[in-house]
Design an enzyme around this catalytic site. Structure first.
Site, PDB file in Angstrom:
ATOM      1  N   HIS A   1      21.874  31.502  18.185  1.00  0.00           N
ATOM      2  CA  HIS A   1      20.688  31.448  18.885  1.00  0.00           C
ATOM      3  C   HIS A   1      19.414  31.732  18.215  1.00  0.00           C
ATOM      4  CE1 HIS A   1      23.466  30.889  22.283  1.00  0.00           C
ATOM      5  NE2 HIS A   1      23.720  32.172  22.425  1.00  0.00           N
TER       6      HIS A   1
ATOM      7  N   LYS B   1      21.717  29.535  26.964  1.00  0.00           N
ATOM      8  CA  LYS B   1      21.769  28.607  28.181  1.00  0.00           C
ATOM      9  C   LYS B   1      21.366  27.105  27.779  1.00  0.00           C
ATOM     10  CE  LYS B   1      23.719  30.036  30.751  1.00  0.00           C
ATOM     11  NZ  LYS B   1      25.328  30.041  30.817  1.00  0.00           N
TER      12      LYS B   1
ATOM     13  N   ASN C   1      28.182  26.571  24.527  1.00  0.00           N
ATOM     14  CA  ASN C   1      29.499  26.958  24.707  1.00  0.00           C
ATOM     15  C   ASN C   1      29.867  25.516  24.838  1.00  0.00           C
ATOM     16  OD1 ASN C   1      30.602  29.825  25.072  1.00  0.00           O
ATOM     17  ND2 ASN C   1      28.568  29.957  26.236  1.00  0.00           N
ATOM     18  N   TRP C   2      29.450  24.565  25.534  1.00  0.00           N
ATOM     19  CA  TRP C   2      29.707  23.116  25.796  1.00  0.00           C
ATOM     20  C   TRP C   2      29.797  22.452  24.312  1.00  0.00           C
ATOM     21  CZ3 TRP C   2      26.037  18.689  27.694  1.00  0.00           C
ATOM     22  CH2 TRP C   2      26.784  17.484  27.846  1.00  0.00           C
TER      23      TRP C   2
ATOM     24  N   ALA D   1      35.674  19.399  32.928  1.00  0.00           N
ATOM     25  CA  ALA D   1      37.014  19.781  32.391  1.00  0.00           C
ATOM     26  C   ALA D   1      36.720  21.244  31.679  1.00  0.00           C
ATOM     27  CB  ALA D   1      37.211  18.768  31.255  1.00  0.00           C
ATOM     28  N   MET D   2      35.647  21.591  31.135  1.00  0.00           N
ATOM     29  CA  MET D   2      35.783  22.990  30.616  1.00  0.00           C
ATOM     30  C   MET D   2      35.456  24.056  31.563  1.00  0.00           C
ATOM     31  SD  MET D   2      33.332  22.557  27.087  1.00  0.00           S
ATOM     32  CE  MET D   2      33.912  24.364  26.598  1.00  0.00           C
TER      33      MET D   2
ATOM     34  N   GLY E   1      25.861  23.339  35.519  1.00  0.00           N
ATOM     35  CA  GLY E   1      25.669  22.173  34.216  1.00  0.00           C
ATOM     36  C   GLY E   1      25.043  20.935  34.866  1.00  0.00           C
TER      37      GLY E   1
ATOM     38  N   ARG F   1      28.468  27.504  35.176  1.00  0.00           N
ATOM     39  CA  ARG F   1      27.822  27.686  36.477  1.00  0.00           C
ATOM     40  C   ARG F   1      27.970  26.340  37.104  1.00  0.00           C
ATOM     41  NH1 ARG F   1      23.324  28.384  39.391  1.00  0.00           N
ATOM     42  NH2 ARG F   1      22.000  27.908  37.838  1.00  0.00           N
TER      43      ARG F   1
END
Length: 340
Positions: free
Chosen positions: A130, A66, A70-71, A278-279, A298, A296
């Site tokens: 991670h 978190k 992913n971003w 956008a994502m 961001g 969620r």
């Protein structure tokens, strides 16, 4: 939906389905005192982790859960593909090879044989993890592969991870925020303590192949722009120029670190394509049912709606004990982002 996205979505949807059928006691396992999700990782994979052979040109993104991996995964892929000037056919070929080898872009995910298959990738590899540095395969540091360390302020990380735990079927839910907060402070979560993670990575802040960047650093320019608009009523032209110059700053640092050669216009295009907004809008196509959980809010400062005064004080004291005065602690700007 293209083949690559379909493959990723199918993989994630299968994990979702397997997790929903799993008994609660099977969702997690412990390896060397650290918890991991049983539907994503396995003890057998960890046992052969050191068999992974890093290459000097590997692009490695290290981030606690978190923190925005992913971003940044999307950002790194877009930067690398844009810099390499790949054609559409070449991009599809890369995707097909990755899919045929059944490789999911997380180092510790998957079966023990994945490290053998990773050797077969004929192009520059982007690897996300991670794991703390002391757990990473030794070859990563021996090879001098460049590592981008992405960190996020402790309080927003705690809140984001809380919602993730309670919304994703791969992890057991917590009965309350207070119960979760105690687990977070004592490292009783998957991938262990965030404090320990930061302390270990701080030992590598002088390594020439490691660069730390913060989630807030990549986002704060947007908040800076809003403040300027409100205070000085900048003209539309000035606002656009300010946005254009600042949104690309963090991505330019990343591109320079990894040796991606891009024009300012190309970096701006990547920034727009891989913005959180956008994502999030396309997350159902890229991540299936898990998309809405991965992306969620961001935002910066969500912790203020969750922490009690006592919890604020407890975390402030813990930060002082573990990270105050360290290079990584200073970079995280705790006083700016974690003080009410």
């Amino acid at each position: 939906m293209d083949k690559s996205r379909k493959t990723v979505v199918e993989y994630l949807d299968k994990i979702w389905a397997d997790s929903e059928k799993a008994a609660p006691e099977d969702l997690l396992f412990s390896y060397k005192g650290i918890l991991y999700p049983g539907t994503l990782c396995s003890p057998e994979t960890f046992q052969v982790l050191d068999s992974f052979e890093a290459r000097s040109d590997d692009v490695i993104l290290a981030a606690y859960p978190k923190n925005g991996s992913n971003w940044l995964d999307q950002v790194l892929n877009d930067l690398e593909i844009t810099a390499a000037k790949y054609t559409e056919e070449e991009i599809k070929e890369r995707i097909n090879i990755t899919n045929e080898l059944s490789l999911f872009p997380r180092l510790e995910f998957g079966d023990p044989e994945k490290f053998k298959r990773m050797k077969e990738l004929p192009f520059r590899r982007i690897i996300i993890t991670h794991l703390s540095p002391q757990v990473l395969p030794k070859s990563i540091f021996k090879s001098k592969a460049k590592i981008l360390l992405l960190v996020r302020n402790l309080k927003d990380t705690a809140v984001s991870y809380f919602h993730f735990y309670n919304n994703i079927p791969t992890l057991p839910s917590f009965g309350s925020w207070d119960e979760y907060f105690t687990a977070f402070m004592h490292g009783k979560l998957c991938w262990g303590s965030y404090f320990d993670y930061l302390v270990e990575w701080n030992k590598h802040m002088d390594d020439e192949n490691v660069m730390a960047i913060t989630y807030e650093e990549l986002k704060e320019v947007h908040y800076c722009q809003i403040a300027l608009e409100q205070l000085f009523l900048l003209t539309i032209v000035s606002v656009k120029m300010h946005r254009h110059l600042n949104q690309t700053l963090g991505l330019k640092k990343i591109a320079d670190f990894f040796g991606f050669s891009l024009s300012e216009e190309e970096i701006q295009t990547v920034a727009e394509k891989s913005s959180f907004k956008a994502m999030k809008e396309k997350s159902s196509k890229t991540h299936g049912a898990l998309g809405k959980i991965f992306f969620r809010k961001g935002i910066i400062g969500d912790w203020k709606d969750h922490f009690s005064e006592a919890q604020n004080k407890e975390m402030d004291i813990k930060f002082e004990e573990c990270l105050a005065g360290t290079k990584l602690g200073e970079k995280m700007k705790y006083g700016l982002y974690c003080k009410a």
